[in-house]
Design a protein around this motif. Structure first.
Motif, PDB file in Angstrom:
ATOM      1  N   ILE A 332       0.857  -1.189   0.000  1.00  0.00           N
ATOM      2  CA  ILE A 332       0.000   0.000   0.000  1.00  0.00           C
ATOM      3  C   ILE A 332       0.893   1.238   0.000  1.00  0.00           C
ATOM      4  CG2 ILE A 332      -1.778   1.275   1.257  1.00  0.00           C
ATOM      5  CD1 ILE A 332      -2.811  -1.381   2.311  1.00  0.00           C
ATOM      6  N   ARG A 336      -4.998   5.181  -3.029  1.00  0.00           N
ATOM      7  CA  ARG A 336      -5.573   4.452  -4.166  1.00  0.00           C
ATOM      8  C   ARG A 336      -5.344   2.948  -4.020  1.00  0.00           C
ATOM      9  NH1 ARG A 336      -4.497   6.666 -10.147  1.00  0.00           N
ATOM     10  NH2 ARG A 336      -5.700   8.348  -9.159  1.00  0.00           N
ATOM     11  N   ASP A 337      -4.139   2.565  -3.554  1.00  0.00           N
ATOM     12  CA  ASP A 337      -3.857   1.142  -3.324  1.00  0.00           C
ATOM     13  C   ASP A 337      -4.773   0.598  -2.234  1.00  0.00           C
ATOM     14  OD1 ASP A 337      -1.779   1.156  -5.188  1.00  0.00           O
ATOM     15  OD2 ASP A 337      -0.280   1.716  -3.679  1.00  0.00           O
ATOM     16  N   LYS A 339      -7.754   1.579  -1.290  1.00  0.00           N
ATOM     17  CA  LYS A 339      -9.110   1.407  -1.814  1.00  0.00           C
ATOM     18  C   LYS A 339      -9.192   0.176  -2.707  1.00  0.00           C
ATOM     19  CE  LYS A 339     -10.027   6.394  -1.895  1.00  0.00           C
ATOM     20  NZ  LYS A 339     -10.242   7.562  -2.786  1.00  0.00           N
ATOM     21  N   LYS A 340      -8.163  -0.053  -3.515  1.00  0.00           N
ATOM     22  CA  LYS A 340      -8.147  -1.203  -4.423  1.00  0.00           C
ATOM     23  C   LYS A 340      -8.233  -2.510  -3.650  1.00  0.00           C
ATOM     24  CE  LYS A 340      -4.253  -2.295  -6.365  1.00  0.00           C
ATOM     25  NZ  LYS A 340      -3.055  -2.268  -7.267  1.00  0.00           N
ATOM     26  N   TYR A 341      -7.612  -2.549  -2.471  1.00  0.00           N
ATOM     27  CA  TYR A 341      -7.614  -3.770  -1.666  1.00  0.00           C
ATOM     28  C   TYR A 341      -8.756  -3.800  -0.651  1.00  0.00           C
ATOM     29  CZ  TYR A 341      -2.990  -4.479  -3.653  1.00  0.00           C
ATOM     30  OH  TYR A 341      -1.940  -4.656  -4.532  1.00  0.00           O
ATOM     31  N   SER A 368     -15.560   9.860  -4.216  1.00  0.00           N
ATOM     32  CA  SER A 368     -14.547   8.805  -4.211  1.00  0.00           C
ATOM     33  C   SER A 368     -14.985   7.546  -4.948  1.00  0.00           C
ATOM     34  CB  SER A 368     -14.186   8.442  -2.762  1.00  0.00           C
ATOM     35  OG  SER A 368     -13.599   9.544  -2.113  1.00  0.00           O
ATOM     36  N   ARG A 371     -17.153   5.953 -10.515  1.00  0.00           N
ATOM     37  CA  ARG A 371     -17.571   4.892 -11.433  1.00  0.00           C
ATOM     38  C   ARG A 371     -18.951   4.357 -11.079  1.00  0.00           C
ATOM     39  NH1 ARG A 371     -12.208   1.075 -12.520  1.00  0.00           N
ATOM     40  NH2 ARG A 371     -10.952   2.684 -13.554  1.00  0.00           N
ATOM     41  N   ALA A 425     -18.065   3.097  -1.291  1.00  0.00           N
ATOM     42  CA  ALA A 425     -17.090   2.201  -1.929  1.00  0.00           C
ATOM     43  C   ALA A 425     -17.181   0.772  -1.406  1.00  0.00           C
ATOM     44  CB  ALA A 425     -15.679   2.739  -1.704  1.00  0.00           C
TER      45      ALA A 425
END
Length: 520
Positions: A332, A336-337, A339-341, A368, A371, A425
């Motif tokens: 991390i 952004r990392d 959130k990805k995990y 945040s 998408r 999210a």
């Protein structure tokens, strides 16, 4: 006019309106000389609006009603005008000048003591040290304010208000950023002022402070006067009922679900370097794990390294050590990392880190997770509004619509918007840094219920809180830090306040407690 000479302040029939909102409706409040008077209410009840009128932030002519101070009618046109007439004000928002020293911040606007147009800095530092010593505030007057933490900055603001020797001192959520020791010291200052005939008006959401400190209390609800209490009438149940219009039978909700067995987050030997002092670590060799459906509490005094842990896990601070999500090691390097995990983060400072104040509620909620509200790379305002309305209802965000700028909301409702933004999210792990800071009792209860709902759905929560009862009531397990190291671990069944405070002050060392110290 006030009814007797014992009354230092009377605000009569105060009404204040903003576009679409009546913030205060015919409010009358009387404060007696030499009293410590509490002003209470839920977020949005009108407390801060009332004291901003009293401080001249909202000048005479922008509201209806009258103010009498020291048996004289007054019309404040500005905060400086109020200060000259004996009002000292410590606002909820920390307003210091980072590039100046503690001394310069304390005496900002009257550096030269009125005797010369030239500033004598040696004299300024001496005056500051005398004031700090008198108030038992341990700060170096020559230190640059940008190097201070939030609690120390709050102390600077309190010293600034006291520097004018006010006849009425107003404190708006002044203890939110303070340690237990700093809070006790502030209370001793207020009692000392009281013995000298001084009067204080303080706003707080911590009802234990009211019962311990106040001589009387006024409660506002929905902009109107709800109740007045004398000292002998003060108890938390009656205050809560007056604030929310009902009793809250179960302040900390019960858990129906059980903690899962699947580890969703595991941390090994996490170390966080001090960002200001080379060669020093603020967190050192921290290891713990969190299971799905579990609330893990991280406790300790301010400066113990609590916030640095969650900021490192979210990629906001450099760190070493290993982080595993669902038993897979992850790297991390930034938010952004994280959130990805599947890691979400609710920061402590919503004003600086959580919100865009010139944007509407709906825009802040979806910022945040664009998408989720976009189709073919085009933003869908209807979808954005739908998500925002969902969380407005779920979190009881008090606003006429989701199109209102967050700058128009009370502090507690702003906190709910930040929480909605994080939840959109749908993280697997949610890091909560002081989620109920500055939030009223009704909103706290709502946030607690939401936390219980989230873990029942399988989310893992890591909770940092300065409110010890909150940690002990909500968390399945707790780890306690002192000076960046774990000094104790215990399950909810083993928790008590004495054990916690022993560990927080360094009285216990990790590994001395047998099986409860072992990681799951």
């Amino acid at each position: 006019m006030p009814t007797n000479s014992d009354t230092i302040l009377e605000m009569q029939q105060i009404t204040k309106e903003f576009p679409g909102v009546k913030a205060l409706d015919d409010v009358t409040i009387e404060i007696r000389r030499g009293h410590i008077h509490a002003l209470l209410g839920e977020n949005g009840a009108g407390k801060s609006t009332l004291v901003k009128i009293l401080d001249g932030v909202y000048p005479h002519g922008t509201f209806q009603g009258h103010i009498n101070l020291d048996n004289k009618a007054v019309q404040f046109q500005s905060p400086h005008d109020a200060q000259l007439k004996g009002i000292g004000y410590v606002p909820q928002e920390i307003t210091v000048i980072d590039g100046l020293t503690v001394a310069e911040n304390i005496f900002v606007g009257h550096w030269n003591d009125g005797r010369s147009p030239i500033v004598n800095f040696n004299s300024l530092f001496v005056r500051s040290q005398q004031l700090l010593d008198q108030c038992n505030i341990r700060l170096d007057p020559r230190r640059i304010v940008s190097s201070l933490n939030a609690g120390q900055r709050q102390l600077v603001m309190i010293a600034r208000a006291l520097s004018t020797n006010p006849s009425l001192l107003i404190l708006d959520e002044a203890t939110d950023c303070l340690t237990l020791d700093q809070t006790e010291n502030l209370f001793s200052i207020l009692r000392h002022l009281q013995r000298q005939g001084g009067t204080s008006l303080f706003i707080t959401h911590k009802l234990s402070e009211v019962v311990d400190l106040a001589d009387c209390a006024t409660v506002l609800r929905d902009g109107a006067l709800a109740a007045d209490f004398d000292r002998h009438q003060l108890n938390e149940d009656d205050i809560v009922a007056a604030m929310v219009g009902r009793s809250i039978e179960k302040f900390y909700p019960d858990r129906d679900s059980e903690v899962g067995v699947e580890t969703v987050l595991r941390v090994e030997k996490l170390t966080v370097p001090d960002p200001h002092i080379s060669g020093r670590n603020v967190v050192e060799d921290i290891s713990f794990s969190v299971c799905r459906g579990e609330i893990l509490g991280i406790g300790g005094l301010v400066g113990s390294g609590r916030s640095e842990i969650v900021n490192a896990l979210y990629g906001r601070l450099p760190h070493t050590g290993k982080i595993f999500v669902e038993e897979q090691e992850v790297c991390i390097g930034g938010p952004r990392d994280a959130k990805k995990y599947g890691i979400g983060f609710l920061p402590e400072d919503r004003k600086q880190e959580g919100l865009l104040f010139n944007f509407a509620i709906r825009e802040n909620v979806t910022l945040s997770a664009l998408r989720s509200v976009s189709r073919f790379q085009f933003l869908s305002k209807s979808r954005e509004k739908s998500y925002a309305n969902h969380y407005k209802q779920q979190l009881s965000i008090r606003a006429a619509s989701v199109d209102i700028p967050v700058s128009n909301l009370s502090g507690g409702n702003q906190q709910k918007v930040v929480l909605a933004k994080v939840l959109l999210a749908r993280p697997q792990v949610l890091l909560l840094d002081e989620p109920t800071k500055g939030v009223d009792v009704g909103a706290k209860n709502e946030i607690y219920k939401l936390m219980i709902q989230l873990v029942s759905e399988g989310m893992a929560l890591v909770l940092i809180s300065s409110e010890l009862p909150e940690l002990l009531a909500l968390c399945d397990r707790c780890i306690v830090l002192a000076e960046g190291r774990i000094t104790d671990r215990f399950a909810k069944s083993e928790a008590d306040e004495h054990r916690f405070m022993m560990a927080a002050t360094g009285g216990r060392k990790d590994g001395q407690l047998g099986t409860s110290a072992d990681e799951k």
